[in-house]
Scaffold this motif. Structure first.
Motif, short mmCIF file in Angstrom:
data_model
loop_
_atom_site.label_atom_id
_atom_site.label_comp_id
_atom_site.label_asym_id
_atom_site.label_seq_id
_atom_site.Cartn_x
_atom_site.Cartn_y
_atom_site.Cartn_z
N SER A 135 -6.63 2.97 -6.24
CA SER A 135 -7.07 3.28 -4.88
C SER A 135 -6.51 2.25 -3.91
O SER A 135 -6.19 1.13 -4.28
CB SER A 135 -8.60 3.28 -4.80
N SER A 136 -6.40 2.67 -2.66
CA SER A 136 -5.93 1.75 -1.62
C SER A 136 -6.77 1.94 -0.36
O SER A 136 -7.28 3.02 -0.10
CB SER A 136 -4.45 1.99 -1.31
N VAL A 137 -6.90 0.85 0.41
CA VAL A 137 -7.64 0.86 1.66
C VAL A 137 -6.79 0.18 2.72
O VAL A 137 -6.39 -0.98 2.55
CB VAL A 137 -8.99 0.12 1.54
N ALA A 138 -6.49 0.90 3.80
CA ALA A 138 -5.72 0.33 4.90
C ALA A 138 -6.65 -0.05 6.05
O ALA A 138 -7.83 0.27 6.05
CB ALA A 138 -4.67 1.34 5.38
N VAL A 158 -13.07 7.44 -9.88
CA VAL A 158 -12.70 8.25 -8.71
C VAL A 158 -11.67 7.48 -7.91
O VAL A 158 -11.94 6.39 -7.40
CB VAL A 158 -13.93 8.56 -7.83
N THR A 159 -10.46 8.03 -7.81
CA THR A 159 -9.35 7.35 -7.15
C THR A 159 -9.01 8.05 -5.84
O THR A 159 -9.05 9.28 -5.76
CB THR A 159 -8.10 7.34 -8.06
N GLY A 160 -8.68 7.27 -4.82
CA GLY A 160 -8.30 7.84 -3.53
C GLY A 160 -7.56 6.84 -2.67
O GLY A 160 -7.56 5.63 -2.96
N GLN A 161 -6.93 7.32 -1.62
CA GLN A 161 -6.21 6.48 -0.66
C GLN A 161 -6.94 6.61 0.68
O GLN A 161 -6.95 7.69 1.26
CB GLN A 161 -4.75 6.91 -0.55
N TYR A 162 -7.53 5.52 1.15
CA TYR A 162 -8.48 5.61 2.26
C TYR A 162 -7.99 4.89 3.51
O TYR A 162 -7.33 3.87 3.45
CB TYR A 162 -9.84 5.02 1.82
N GLY A 163 -8.33 5.46 4.66
CA GLY A 163 -7.97 4.89 5.94
C GLY A 163 -7.87 5.97 7.00
O GLY A 163 -8.18 7.14 6.75
N LEU A 164 -7.43 5.57 8.19
CA LEU A 164 -7.32 6.50 9.31
C LEU A 164 -5.88 6.92 9.57
O LEU A 164 -5.60 7.56 10.58
CB LEU A 164 -7.90 5.85 10.57
N ASP A 165 -4.98 6.56 8.67
CA ASP A 165 -3.58 6.91 8.83
C ASP A 165 -3.32 8.28 8.20
O ASP A 165 -4.12 8.81 7.43
CB ASP A 165 -2.69 5.85 8.16
N ALA A 179 -1.23 9.06 5.92
CA ALA A 179 -0.95 9.03 4.49
C ALA A 179 -2.22 8.93 3.64
O ALA A 179 -2.15 9.03 2.41
CB ALA A 179 -0.02 7.86 4.16
N ALA A 180 -3.37 8.73 4.27
CA ALA A 180 -4.63 8.61 3.53
C ALA A 180 -5.11 9.98 3.06
O ALA A 180 -4.87 10.99 3.71
CB ALA A 180 -5.70 7.95 4.40
N THR A 181 -5.79 9.99 1.91
CA THR A 181 -6.38 11.23 1.41
C THR A 181 -7.78 11.46 1.98
O THR A 181 -8.28 12.57 1.94
CB THR A 181 -6.45 11.20 -0.12
N ALA A 182 -8.42 10.40 2.47
CA ALA A 182 -9.74 10.51 3.06
C ALA A 182 -9.99 9.30 3.94
O ALA A 182 -9.40 8.23 3.73
CB ALA A 182 -10.82 10.62 1.99
N ALA A 183 -10.85 9.46 4.93
CA ALA A 183 -11.17 8.33 5.81
C ALA A 183 -12.13 7.37 5.13
O ALA A 183 -12.06 6.15 5.33
CB ALA A 183 -11.77 8.84 7.12
N ILE A 198 0.84 -1.20 0.00
CA ILE A 198 0.00 0.00 0.00
C ILE A 198 0.87 1.25 0.00
O ILE A 198 0.58 2.24 -0.69
CB ILE A 198 -0.96 -0.01 1.20
N SER A 199 1.96 1.23 0.76
CA SER A 199 2.86 2.38 0.77
C SER A 199 3.47 2.61 -0.61
O SER A 199 3.59 3.76 -1.06
CB SER A 199 3.98 2.16 1.80
N TRP A 200 3.82 1.54 -1.30
CA TRP A 200 4.36 1.67 -2.66
C TRP A 200 3.31 2.25 -3.59
O TRP A 200 3.63 3.10 -4.44
CB TRP A 200 4.85 0.31 -3.16
N VAL A 201 2.08 1.80 -3.48
CA VAL A 201 1.01 2.33 -4.33
C VAL A 201 0.84 3.82 -4.10
O VAL A 201 0.67 4.60 -5.05
CB VAL A 201 -0.31 1.58 -4.06
N ARG A 202 0.89 4.24 -2.85
CA ARG A 202 0.68 5.65 -2.53
C ARG A 202 1.88 6.52 -2.87
O ARG A 202 1.72 7.71 -3.14
CB ARG A 202 0.33 5.79 -1.05
#
Length: 365
Positions: free
Chosen positions: A286-289, A311-318, A320-324, A272-276
């Motif tokens: 998109s990625s989900v942690a 619609v692409t995004g990086q999701y999670g509570l960390d 590095a996420a773009t949105a929760a 996931i870190s590599w994708v982001r």
């Protein structure tokens, strides 16, 4: 030579010091030391009770949040992937406790899991490079793409095996796709958990739960060589393994456009870190942690639904996420069925114009 009297004086000094210590400890210092120790014990007891209360309160808050998410989640997820087919690729073996909650959310969303395959250790193991090169040469003949590394060729073949339609029947996989999956399975590069039933419209790449004793995403721990330390060799092998897995993500994005990578909490150098961090994938994949928890599991179908609408995004509570949470998308509504018409051109919606041409006028009694 030490005189015997010196030993006598030393022994007397030791016993005098011992006696003075006993007298002071049992006398004037007894109360002071006891009070100090009692005060420290009481302070530690209070701190322990305060920490326990804070822990109980935090645990209760987390449980309440999980219950709320689990209650609200179906309202957000239901129907978001109706009629959509998703291929699941595990970057290692996916155990039931890890994958089943994700599969349940996909089912709630209405998605059809068209296939599930897991990459084996041979996909990334440095000792299996010769076998991968031979398998890649074999798949190049079927894919018709001679360029690129062996890892790129194998990734292209795997994705094609999951998404390529039969030209004569778009709801079926092509013969080449079926042959490619058989080839990869026979070469020991993938384990087929669920055989493909239809071409996939989206690809979900799932990173297995990280083992406590090994944080290298399931890769084997290599031995040090050529002057490198064991730690350096492990880091290099782990990075190479993640790059090999990343090729699957890139190939899937090129083939279908809708790709989501889901996994546990972020760690340095994981997929996931590599994708982001990669300039190419961060804007297209998109990625989900945190998929080990309810919020992450709910985010998976929502992220797939968003990807299917570009619609692409990086999701999670960390951090590095773009949105929760992925932005909610309006599910595509099925086409309305045509209103049946009567033989004389009248519709039967409100009883006007029966099929036999008769009217509903009452007859005289």
């Amino acid at each position: 030579m030490i005189d015997f009297r010196y030993h006598i004086v030393s022994l007397i000094s030791v016993f005098l010091a011992l006696a003075v210590g006993i007298i002071l400890g049992a006398g004037p210092l007894q109360g002071t030391l006891g009070e100090q120790l009692s005060g420290q014990v009481e302070q530690l007891r209070e701190e322990r009770n305060d920490l326990r209360a804070e822990l109980d309160e935090t645990t209760l808050d987390l449980e309440s949040t999980d219950r709320y998410v689990e209650a609200v989640g179906p309202e957000l997820v239901t129907g978001s992937l109706v009629g959509r087919s998703v291929a699941v690729v595990g970057t290692g073996e996916l155990d039931d406790d890890w994958y089943e909650p994700i599969a349940e959310q996909l089912a709630v969303a209405g998605a059809s899991v068209s296939s599930q395959v897991d990459l084996t250790s041979a996909w990334t193991d440095a000792d299996a490079q010769d076998d991968r090169d031979a398998a890649a040469d074999e798949t190049r003949l079927a894919t018709g793409e001679p360029d690129g590394s062996s890892e790129e060729a194998l990734a292209t073949a795997l994705v094609m095996a999951l998404v390529e339609e039969d030209p004569l029947d778009p709801e079926q996989l092509s013969t080449d796709a079926q042959d490619l999956l058989t080839m990869l399975s026979d070469d020991g590069l993938v384990d087929v958990a669920t055989a493909p039933t239809a071409p996939a419209e989206a690809v979900l790449v799932v990173v297995p739960q990280r083992a406590e004793e090994d944080a290298s995403d399931g890769t084997q721990t290599p031995t040090a060589g050529d002057g490198a330390t064991e730690e350096e060799s492990t880091d290099d092998a782990g990075a190479a393994a993640v790059q090999d897995q990343l090729q699957v993500v890139v190939a899937a994005e090129s083939a279908v456009g809708a790709v989501v990578v889901a996994g546990p909490d972020l760690s340095d150098g994981d997929l996931i870190s590599w994708v982001r961090d990669d300039e190419q994938t961060t804007s297209t994949v998109s990625s989900v942690a945190q998929v080990g928890e309810a919020p992450g599991q709910i985010n998976v179908p929502l992220a797939l639904a968003a990807e299917l609408q570009d619609v692409t995004g990086q999701y999670g509570l960390d951090d590095a996420a773009t949105a929760a949470v992925p932005p909610l998308q309006e599910p595509e509504e099925p086409e309305e069925a045509a209103t049946p018409e009567s033989s004389d051109g009248a519709t039967g919606d409100d009883g006007e114009g029966a099929l036999d041409g008769s009217t509903d006028e009452p007859t005289d009694q």
